[in-house]
Design an enzyme around this catalytic site. Structure first.
Site, PDB file in Angstrom:
ATOM      1  N   CYS A   1      48.515  20.713  32.068  1.00 49.16           N
ATOM      2  CA  CYS A   1      47.633  19.561  31.857  1.00 49.16           C
ATOM      3  C   CYS A   1      46.158  19.943  31.807  1.00 49.16           C
ATOM      4  O   CYS A   1      45.317  19.109  31.460  1.00 49.16           O
ATOM      5  CB  CYS A   1      47.860  18.535  32.962  1.00 49.16           C
ATOM      6  SG  CYS A   1      49.596  18.139  33.220  1.00 49.16           S
TER       7      CYS A   1
ATOM      8  N   HIS B   1      40.742  13.394  36.357  1.00 49.20           N
ATOM      9  CA  HIS B   1      42.100  13.702  35.891  1.00 49.20           C
ATOM     10  C   HIS B   1      42.938  12.439  35.991  1.00 49.20           C
ATOM     11  O   HIS B   1      43.671  12.113  35.068  1.00 49.20           O
ATOM     12  CB  HIS B   1      42.676  14.835  36.735  1.00 49.20           C
ATOM     13  CG  HIS B   1      43.981  15.368  36.238  1.00 49.20           C
ATOM     14  ND1 HIS B   1      44.184  15.710  34.922  1.00 49.20           N
ATOM     15  CD2 HIS B   1      45.154  15.621  36.882  1.00 49.20           C
ATOM     16  CE1 HIS B   1      45.429  16.152  34.768  1.00 49.20           C
ATOM     17  NE2 HIS B   1      46.039  16.108  35.944  1.00 49.20           N
TER      18      HIS B   1
ATOM     19  N   GLU C   1      42.718  14.475  44.181  1.00 53.84           N
ATOM     20  CA  GLU C   1      41.456  14.480  43.456  1.00 53.84           C
ATOM     21  C   GLU C   1      40.382  13.684  44.209  1.00 53.84           C
ATOM     22  O   GLU C   1      39.215  14.089  44.260  1.00 53.84           O
ATOM     23  CB  GLU C   1      41.640  13.925  42.049  1.00 53.84           C
ATOM     24  CG  GLU C   1      40.384  14.033  41.198  1.00 53.84           C
ATOM     25  CD  GLU C   1      40.610  13.695  39.738  1.00 53.84           C
ATOM     26  OE1 GLU C   1      39.739  14.027  38.911  1.00 53.84           O
ATOM     27  OE2 GLU C   1      41.664  13.089  39.409  1.00 53.84           O
TER      28      GLU C   1
ATOM     29  N   LYS D   1      43.168   8.079  31.125  1.00 55.81           N
ATOM     30  CA  LYS D   1      44.631   7.998  31.107  1.00 55.81           C
ATOM     31  C   LYS D   1      45.148   6.586  31.384  1.00 55.81           C
ATOM     32  O   LYS D   1      46.311   6.292  31.077  1.00 55.81           O
ATOM     33  CB  LYS D   1      45.227   8.967  32.123  1.00 55.81           C
ATOM     34  CG  LYS D   1      45.064  10.440  31.763  1.00 55.81           C
ATOM     35  CD  LYS D   1      45.727  11.338  32.802  1.00 55.81           C
ATOM     36  CE  LYS D   1      45.563  12.815  32.464  1.00 55.81           C
ATOM     37  NZ  LYS D   1      44.182  13.300  32.708  1.00 55.81           N
TER      38      LYS D   1
ATOM     39  N   HIS E   1      49.114  10.106  29.735  1.00 51.98           N
ATOM     40  CA  HIS E   1      48.802  11.518  29.962  1.00 51.98           C
ATOM     41  C   HIS E   1      49.251  12.318  28.750  1.00 51.98           C
ATOM     42  O   HIS E   1      50.446  12.522  28.543  1.00 51.98           O
ATOM     43  CB  HIS E   1      49.503  11.998  31.227  1.00 51.98           C
ATOM     44  CG  HIS E   1      49.026  13.338  31.710  1.00 51.98           C
ATOM     45  ND1 HIS E   1      48.281  14.191  30.935  1.00 51.98           N
ATOM     46  CD2 HIS E   1      49.186  13.962  32.914  1.00 51.98           C
ATOM     47  CE1 HIS E   1      48.022  15.287  31.613  1.00 51.98           C
ATOM     48  NE2 HIS E   1      48.546  15.163  32.822  1.00 51.98           N
TER      49      HIS E   1
ATOM     50  N   PHE F   1      50.196  21.494  36.291  1.00 51.57           N
ATOM     51  CA  PHE F   1      51.316  22.127  36.986  1.00 51.57           C
ATOM     52  C   PHE F   1      51.051  23.643  37.079  1.00 51.57           C
ATOM     53  O   PHE F   1      50.511  24.255  36.162  1.00 51.57           O
ATOM     54  CB  PHE F   1      52.618  21.899  36.229  1.00 51.57           C
ATOM     55  CG  PHE F   1      53.227  20.536  36.439  1.00 51.57           C
ATOM     56  CD1 PHE F   1      52.690  19.620  37.328  1.00 51.57           C
ATOM     57  CD2 PHE F   1      54.372  20.157  35.729  1.00 51.57           C
ATOM     58  CE1 PHE F   1      53.259  18.374  37.520  1.00 51.57           C
ATOM     59  CE2 PHE F   1      54.950  18.911  35.909  1.00 51.57           C
ATOM     60  CZ  PHE F   1      54.399  18.022  36.796  1.00 51.57           C
TER      61      PHE F   1
END
Length: 412
Positions: A162, A302, A313, A334, A339, A398
C-alpha cells in the site's frame, strides 16, 4: 541544489478520470463505493468495492493492444497520458535519456494470472496466452508508458504494497535530486478488484463486510469502522527539475521537498502498534524538507478504515506533532475512493496538491462517530476552506513498509 517540482497530474479513479473531475468529486464528497458489477459476487463474504466506471481503454490503446494487455496497464497508460497532457510536456523534443518512468503496482496483472490459471487447468498448457507473462508482470505498466513516450532514462517498478506509489514518487524525487534525470512520470496503478482479490483479502478479515450499506463502509478513524474497501485506479504525476520546468514555462502545482521511507520489521500484515516506523518516516520527510512540526498544515492520512491501522496512525501523528496535533487538518481520500492499494499514494498526493490550488481541504465522508482511540482532528463530512502551505502524505503497507511525502506550495 536541484529542486523538484510537480508539473502534471493524471488520475483514473472510482469517482472520475482526469485531475479536474477527480477533484470536483472529492470536493463534493462523492462516494465511489458501491455493489460490485464486474463479476458475480454470489457466495462472497464481501460484495462491494470502488470500481472504475466509464473507462474506455481504446482512447489510449488500439483494440489489438487492449486485448494483449491487462487492465492495470490500461489504467497506467491513461493516467500517464492525462498527466503528460496536463503538464503540456513536449515529449518529442525532450532528451529521452533524461526522461524516466517510475510506476509501481501492488498486485500487477492479477486478472490475467487468474484467467490463465483456469485456462491451464481446463484446457491445458498449449492454450495459455503467449502474452500471459508480459500482461501479468508488475513492471509492464512502467514499460508500456516508457515505450509510448520514448523515455530512455531510469525506469522502475517499485512494489511495497500500500506504500507503493508513495515510494515510486519518493524514489523519483531522489533520482532527480542526484541529477540522474530531469523528468520522471511517477505513480502507481492497480486493477486488483477481482474475484480472487476480494476472496483473498476477505479471508484475511481485512475488508469491511458492510454489504447492506456499502456507501457507509469506508469510514476512516470512525468508531464504527470494520475494514477497508478495495478500489482500482491509477495516479501519475510529472516530477520535474525546477530549472527545466521554468525554462519551458510549465505550470508548477507544488514542490516536493521531502520523503521518508522506513520498515516496521515486526509483522507481515499488522502495523507496529505504536507506529514506531511511521513516526520515523514522518520525521525523515520533515527533516529532508527542513520543516518544524509547527510548519505542517495538513496530513493526507493513510486512513484505511481498519481498526489497527487507523489507531496506529493516530498514535504516530500524536507522537510526532505533540501539542501541534490539534492545530492540524487531517483527512482521508480513501473515504471516497476506497483503498486503491499500489495506486493509493499517488491518487492521494494528487488530492493533496489540489488543496494548494483551491485553498480547500476535501472531506472525510462517513466520519460520524469519532473514535476516542483515534484522538486526532479529522476533517469530517464537510470540507474546509483554508490556506494550506505544507502537507504530509502518509502511506503504510503490508510487510511494515512506511512511505511519507512532504510537499509544499511552490515559491520561486
Amino acid at each position: 541544489m536541484r529542486r523538484v517540482v510537480i508539473t502534471g497530474l493524471g488520475a483514473v479513479s472510482p469517482i472520475g478520470h482526469g485531475k479536474d473531475t477527480f477533484w470536483k468529486a472529492l470536493k463534493e464528497g462523492r462516494n465511489g463505493v458501491a455493489p460490485i458489477e464486474q463479476f458475480d459476487v454470489t457466495g462472497y463474504p464481501v460484495t462491494f468495492g470502488a470500481e472504475i466506471k466509464d473507462f474506455d481503454p481504446t482512447i489510449w490503446l488500439d483494440k489489438k493492444e487492449v486485448r494483449r494487455s491487462d487492465k492495470v496497464i490500461h489504467f497506467a497508460l491513461a493516467a500517464a497520458s492525462l498527466a503528460v497532457e496536463d503538464a503540456s510536456l513536449p515529449v518529442e523534443t525532450l532528451d529521452p535519456h533524461r526522461f524516466g518512468v517510475y510506476i509501481g503496482s501492488g498486485q500487477g496483472g492479477i486478472e490475467t494470472s487468474f484467467n490463465n490459471f483456469h485456462i491451464l487447468m481446463e484446457k491445458g498448457p498449449s492454450r495459455v496466452s503467449p502474452f500471459f507473462i508480459p500482461m501479468m508482470i508488475s513492471n509492464m505498466s512502467a514499460a508500456y508508458v516508457a515505450i509510448k513516450y520514448r523515455a530512455k532514462g531510469p525506469c522502475l517498478c517499485i512494489v511495497t504494497a500500500c506504500a507503493t506509489s508513495t515510494d515510486t514518487i519518493g524514489q523519483a524525487f531522489h533520482t532527480i535530486l542526484r541529477d540522474d534525470a530531469d523528468i520522471i512520470l511517477a505513480g502507481g496503478s492497480e486493477a486488483a478488484l477481482r474475484s480472487i482479490g476480494i476472496a483473498g483479502f476477505a479471508a484475511m478479515k481485512a475488508l469491511s463486510t458492510r454489504n447492506d450499506e456499502p456507501h457507509r463502509a469506508s469510514r476512516p478513524f470512525d468508531r464504527d469502522r470494520d475494514g477497508f474497501i478495495m478500489g482500482d485506479g491509477s495516479g501519475i504525476l510529472v516530477l520535474e527539475e525546477l530549472e527545466h520546468a521554468l525554462k519551458r514555462g510549465a505550470h508548477i502545482y507544488a514542490e516536493l521537498v521531502g520523503y521518508g521511507s522506513t520498515c516496521d520489521a515486526s509483522h507481515i500484515t499488522a502495523p507496529d502498534p505504536v507506529g514506531e516506523g511511521a513516526v520515523r518516516a514522518m520525521k525523515q520527510a520533515m527533516a529532508r524538507a527542513k520543516w518544524r512540526r509547527e510548519d505542517v498544515d495538513l496530513i493526507n492520512a493513510h486512513g484505511t478504515s481498519t481498526p489497527l491501522n487507523d489507531k496506529m496512525e493516530s498514535t504516530a501523528i500524536r507522537t510526532v506533532f505533540g501539542a501541534h496535533t490539534d492545530s492540524l487538518m487531517i483527512n482521508s481520500t480513501k473515504s471516497m475512493i476506497g483503498h486503491c492499494l499500489g495506486a493509493a499514494g499517488a491518487l492521494e498526493t494528487i488530492a493533496a496538491i489540489q488543496s494548494f490550488e483551491e485553498g480547500f481541504v476535501h472531506p472525510t465522508i462517513n466520519y460520524e462517530n469519532p473514535d476516542p482511540e483515534c484522538n486526532i482532528p479529522v476533517v469530517g463530512k464537510e470540507g474546509i476552506y483554508a490556506d494550506v502551505s505544507r502537507i504530509l502524505v502518509n502511506n503504510f503497507g503490508f510487510g511494515g513498509h512506511n512511505g511519507v511525502l512532504a510537499i509544499q506550495r511552490f515559491e520561486q
